[in-house]
Design a protein around this motif. Structure first.
Motif, PDB file in Angstrom:
ATOM      1  N   ALA A  92       0.825  -1.207   0.000  1.00 37.26           N
ATOM      2  CA  ALA A  92       0.000   0.000   0.000  1.00 37.26           C
ATOM      3  C   ALA A  92       0.861   1.259   0.000  1.00 37.26           C
ATOM      4  CB  ALA A  92      -0.932  -0.016   1.214  1.00 37.26           C
ATOM      5  N   MET A  93       1.915   1.259   0.803  1.00 36.07           N
ATOM      6  CA  MET A  93       2.802   2.422   0.856  1.00 36.07           C
ATOM      7  C   MET A  93       3.447   2.670  -0.503  1.00 36.07           C
ATOM      8  SD  MET A  93       6.205   3.081   3.196  1.00 36.07           S
ATOM      9  CE  MET A  93       7.156   1.922   2.199  1.00 36.07           C
ATOM     10  N   ALA A  94       3.875   1.611  -1.171  1.00 33.49           N
ATOM     11  CA  ALA A  94       4.514   1.776  -2.477  1.00 33.49           C
ATOM     12  C   ALA A  94       3.545   2.375  -3.489  1.00 33.49           C
ATOM     13  CB  ALA A  94       5.037   0.424  -2.970  1.00 33.49           C
ATOM     14  N   VAL A  95       2.302   1.927  -3.459  1.00 37.30           N
ATOM     15  CA  VAL A  95       1.305   2.457  -4.393  1.00 37.30           C
ATOM     16  C   VAL A  95       1.050   3.941  -4.123  1.00 37.30           C
ATOM     17  CG1 VAL A  95      -1.118   2.335  -5.075  1.00 37.30           C
ATOM     18  CG2 VAL A  95       0.205   0.239  -4.827  1.00 37.30           C
ATOM     19  N   VAL A  96       0.885   4.308  -2.856  1.00 40.13           N
ATOM     20  CA  VAL A  96       0.612   5.707  -2.520  1.00 40.13           C
ATOM     21  C   VAL A  96       1.804   6.589  -2.885  1.00 40.13           C
ATOM     22  CG1 VAL A  96       0.171   7.304  -0.621  1.00 40.13           C
ATOM     23  CG2 VAL A  96      -1.054   5.137  -0.733  1.00 40.13           C
ATOM     24  N   LEU A  97       3.014   6.110  -2.627  1.00 43.16           N
ATOM     25  CA  LEU A  97       4.199   6.885  -3.023  1.00 43.16           C
ATOM     26  C   LEU A  97       4.251   7.060  -4.541  1.00 43.16           C
ATOM     27  CD1 LEU A  97       6.975   5.381  -0.706  1.00 43.16           C
ATOM     28  CD2 LEU A  97       5.851   7.606  -0.501  1.00 43.16           C
ATOM     29  N   ALA A 151       4.913   1.591  10.730  1.00 43.08           N
ATOM     30  CA  ALA A 151       5.772   2.599  10.102  1.00 43.08           C
ATOM     31  C   ALA A 151       5.325   2.891   8.668  1.00 43.08           C
ATOM     32  CB  ALA A 151       7.222   2.121  10.121  1.00 43.08           C
ATOM     33  N   ALA A 152       5.024   1.831   7.921  1.00 45.48           N
ATOM     34  CA  ALA A 152       4.587   2.021   6.532  1.00 45.48           C
ATOM     35  C   ALA A 152       3.257   2.756   6.474  1.00 45.48           C
ATOM     36  CB  ALA A 152       4.484   0.670   5.834  1.00 45.48           C
ATOM     37  N   SER A 153       2.335   2.402   7.370  1.00 50.39           N
ATOM     38  CA  SER A 153       1.034   3.079   7.394  1.00 50.39           C
ATOM     39  C   SER A 153       1.181   4.546   7.769  1.00 50.39           C
ATOM     40  CB  SER A 153       0.097   2.372   8.377  1.00 50.39           C
ATOM     41  OG  SER A 153      -0.133   1.031   7.991  1.00 50.39           O
ATOM     42  N   SER A 154       2.065   4.837   8.714  1.00 49.24           N
ATOM     43  CA  SER A 154       2.289   6.228   9.122  1.00 49.24           C
ATOM     44  C   SER A 154       2.881   7.045   7.984  1.00 49.24           C
ATOM     45  CB  SER A 154       3.211   6.276  10.343  1.00 49.24           C
ATOM     46  OG  SER A 154       2.637   5.594  11.433  1.00 49.24           O
ATOM     47  N   LEU A 155       3.851   6.459   7.279  1.00 44.80           N
ATOM     48  CA  LEU A 155       4.442   7.166   6.143  1.00 44.80           C
ATOM     49  C   LEU A 155       3.408   7.379   5.044  1.00 44.80           C
ATOM     50  CD1 LEU A 155       6.868   8.391   4.729  1.00 44.80           C
ATOM     51  CD2 LEU A 155       7.510   6.097   3.944  1.00 44.80           C
ATOM     52  N   VAL A 157       0.185   7.811   5.438  1.00 43.24           N
ATOM     53  CA  VAL A 157      -0.684   8.916   5.858  1.00 43.24           C
ATOM     54  C   VAL A 157       0.042  10.256   5.705  1.00 43.24           C
ATOM     55  CG1 VAL A 157      -1.882   9.941   7.826  1.00 43.24           C
ATOM     56  CG2 VAL A 157      -2.034   7.478   7.412  1.00 43.24           C
ATOM     57  N   ALA A 158       1.323  10.285   6.081  1.00 45.80           N
ATOM     58  CA  ALA A 158       2.089  11.527   5.976  1.00 45.80           C
ATOM     59  C   ALA A 158       2.194  12.005   4.533  1.00 45.80           C
ATOM     60  CB  ALA A 158       3.488  11.321   6.566  1.00 45.80           C
ATOM     61  N   VAL A 159       2.351  11.073   3.611  1.00 46.35           N
ATOM     62  CA  VAL A 159       2.430  11.435   2.192  1.00 46.35           C
ATOM     63  C   VAL A 159       1.073  11.859   1.660  1.00 46.35           C
ATOM     64  CG1 VAL A 159       2.902  10.520  -0.120  1.00 46.35           C
ATOM     65  CG2 VAL A 159       4.439   9.973   1.781  1.00 46.35           C
ATOM     66  N   MET A 160       0.028  11.199   2.157  1.00 52.66           N
ATOM     67  CA  MET A 160      -1.307  11.408   1.605  1.00 52.66           C
ATOM     68  C   MET A 160      -1.964  12.696   2.074  1.00 52.66           C
ATOM     69  SD  MET A 160      -4.536   8.872   2.238  1.00 52.66           S
ATOM     70  CE  MET A 160      -4.449   9.230   3.995  1.00 52.66           C
ATOM     71  N   LEU A 161      -1.754  13.093   3.343  1.00 51.42           N
ATOM     72  CA  LEU A 161      -2.503  14.204   3.916  1.00 51.42           C
ATOM     73  C   LEU A 161      -2.370  15.520   3.140  1.00 51.42           C
ATOM     74  CD1 LEU A 161      -2.133  13.659   7.781  1.00 51.42           C
ATOM     75  CD2 LEU A 161      -4.176  13.423   6.363  1.00 51.42           C
ATOM     76  N   PRO A 162      -1.166  15.893   2.702  1.00 54.11           N
ATOM     77  CA  PRO A 162      -1.076  17.166   1.976  1.00 54.11           C
ATOM     78  C   PRO A 162      -1.636  17.107   0.553  1.00 54.11           C
ATOM     79  CG  PRO A 162       1.067  16.475   2.871  1.00 54.11           C
ATOM     80  CD  PRO A 162       0.164  15.306   2.924  1.00 54.11           C
ATOM     81  N   ARG A 163      -1.950  15.917   0.085  1.00 56.41           N
ATOM     82  CA  ARG A 163      -2.377  15.758  -1.299  1.00 56.41           C
ATOM     83  C   ARG A 163      -3.887  15.552  -1.362  1.00 56.41           C
ATOM     84  NH1 ARG A 163       1.517  14.367  -5.041  1.00 56.41           N
ATOM     85  NH2 ARG A 163      -0.280  14.593  -6.436  1.00 56.41           N
ATOM     86  N   ASN A 164      -4.620  16.650  -1.400  1.00 55.03           N
ATOM     87  CA  ASN A 164      -6.078  16.548  -1.459  1.00 55.03           C
ATOM     88  C   ASN A 164      -6.560  15.897  -2.745  1.00 55.03           C
ATOM     89  OD1 ASN A 164      -6.440  17.799   1.039  1.00 55.03           O
ATOM     90  ND2 ASN A 164      -6.356  19.860   0.134  1.00 55.03           N
ATOM     91  N   ASP A 165      -5.735  15.919  -3.778  1.00 53.00           N
ATOM     92  CA  ASP A 165      -6.157  15.350  -5.056  1.00 53.00           C
ATOM     93  C   ASP A 165      -6.233  13.824  -5.016  1.00 53.00           C
ATOM     94  OD1 ASP A 165      -3.396  15.468  -4.672  1.00 53.00           O
ATOM     95  OD2 ASP A 165      -2.981  15.253  -6.812  1.00 53.00           O
ATOM     96  N   ILE A 166      -5.500  13.193  -4.110  1.00 51.21           N
ATOM     97  CA  ILE A 166      -5.539  11.733  -4.038  1.00 51.21           C
ATOM     98  C   ILE A 166      -6.046  11.219  -2.691  1.00 51.21           C
ATOM     99  CG2 ILE A 166      -3.622  11.524  -5.658  1.00 51.21           C
ATOM    100  CD1 ILE A 166      -1.833  10.805  -3.267  1.00 51.21           C
TER     101      ILE A 166
END
Length: 325
Positions: A92-97, A151-155, A157-166
């Motif tokens: 999941a983390m790899a996909v979100v990144l 750790a992966a889930s936290s990262l 969320v950290a990547v996702m929060l500023p990106r309202n588009d995704i």
């Protein structure tokens, strides 16, 4: 053979329930008309939505059940599961990144990225769990997997929060579900699922030998590292492809192998195919239950499987002796 007949009949019944039961009541006569291709009926619209969803649930459940059985065999760890060992979270983390940093939008890219993330997470968890005295014990693998998952889930969320588009789509996908399935989404993942299935089933004899211990397996002619790597690759392919299309669905790979051992024993030549069939049944039933309990809305299947799997996980932990951990 009797249990095989029972499981196949249960799978057929679960498929019928999945097609026949939804968030709104539709008569079986209308559904039958939709299955026969009557395009001017409500049943046609229902079938067009529920049949791909049923196919997706069967494939995802079978993949996760089989992957869980293989992971438990490879690590000789009864707590092994794609979710608990951090494999789903890594995918999941790899996909979100990929979505946030590289603008990924195609399903094929999601598949390859999820498989890469799942593989890296699996290697990392096994490497960390192998450190120290005693090697990769069940407790150390479970702790390493839990830490990696958090750790992966936290990262993520950290990547996702500023990106309202995704953010909206990712939040829904992270829960894990089979709603909105289409044949266009299913077809690209079939080669990965087929390859993972063949690798896992082909590893059945090797997993039987690994259950005796590495030294005994090597003495009986098994190439331990190659056998473990081949089986693990099959499990990673199944987990990565499933996570890419359904999101991270937990606990199916934990519950199903334990149930199947009660039915057919510990021989992986029977355990692996039974785990695939039973995983499909469990995910189908969880999906149907999620549609019924939250009408007129629905509950994602990942939430339902968590309610089922968490008590089973606690029970397994309580059954383990301290000397085994």
């Amino acid at each position: 053979m009797a249990w095989l007949f029972v499981v196949i009949c249960a799978l057929a019944a679960a498929c019928l329930l999945s097609v026949g039961i939804g968030t709104r009541s539709v008569g079986w006569a209308e559904i039958a008309g939709g299955l026969r291709g009557h395009t001017d009926t409500l049943g046609h619209s229902v079938v067009a939505v529920r049949v791909p969803r049923t196919v997706m649930a069967v494939l995802a459940g079978a993949a996760l059940g089989l992957a869980g059985a293989v992971m438990q065999g490879v690590t000789r760890n009864p707590l092994a599961d794609p979710g608990i060992l951090g494999v789903n979270a890594g995918a999941a983390m790899a996909v979100v990144l990929g979505m946030a940093w590289f603008g990924m939008a195609r399903l094929e890219a999601f598949l390859w990225t999820a498989i890469l993330g799942a593989g890296l997470a699996a290697c990392f968890v096994y490497a960390v769990g192998s450190l120290g005295r005693g090697g990769a014990t069940p407790l150390k693998l479970a702790l390493a997997g839990a830490a990696t998952s958090i750790a992966a889930s936290s990262l993520t969320v950290a990547v996702m929060l500023p990106r309202n588009d995704i953010a909206g789509g990712v939040r829904s996908w992270q829960v894990g579900g089979v709603g909105g399935a289409t044949y266009d989404a299913i077809l690209p993942c079939l080669p990965f699922l087929a390859a993972g299935l063949m690798l896992c089933l082909a590893s059945a004899r090797s997993l039987n030998l690994l259950a005796l211990g590495d030294e005994a397996a090597a003495g009986l002619g098994a190439r331990v590292d190659r056998a473990r790597a081949g089986a693990a690759l099959g499990a990673v392919l199944l987990c990565g492809a499933t996570t890419a299309i359904c999101g991270p669905i937990g606990f199916v790979g934990l519950v199903v192998p334990h149930l199947c051992r009660l039915l057919v024993g510990v021989d992986h030549r029977w355990l692996l195919p039974f785990s695939a069939l039973t995983g499909a049944i469990l995910l189908l039933c969880a999906d149907v239950l999620g549609r019924v309990v939250a009408r007129p809305s629905e509950m994602d299947v990942g939430i339902v499987t968590a309610f089922v799997g968490a008590p089973v996980f606690i029970w397994i932990v309580r059954q383990r002796r301290v000397r085994d951990l």
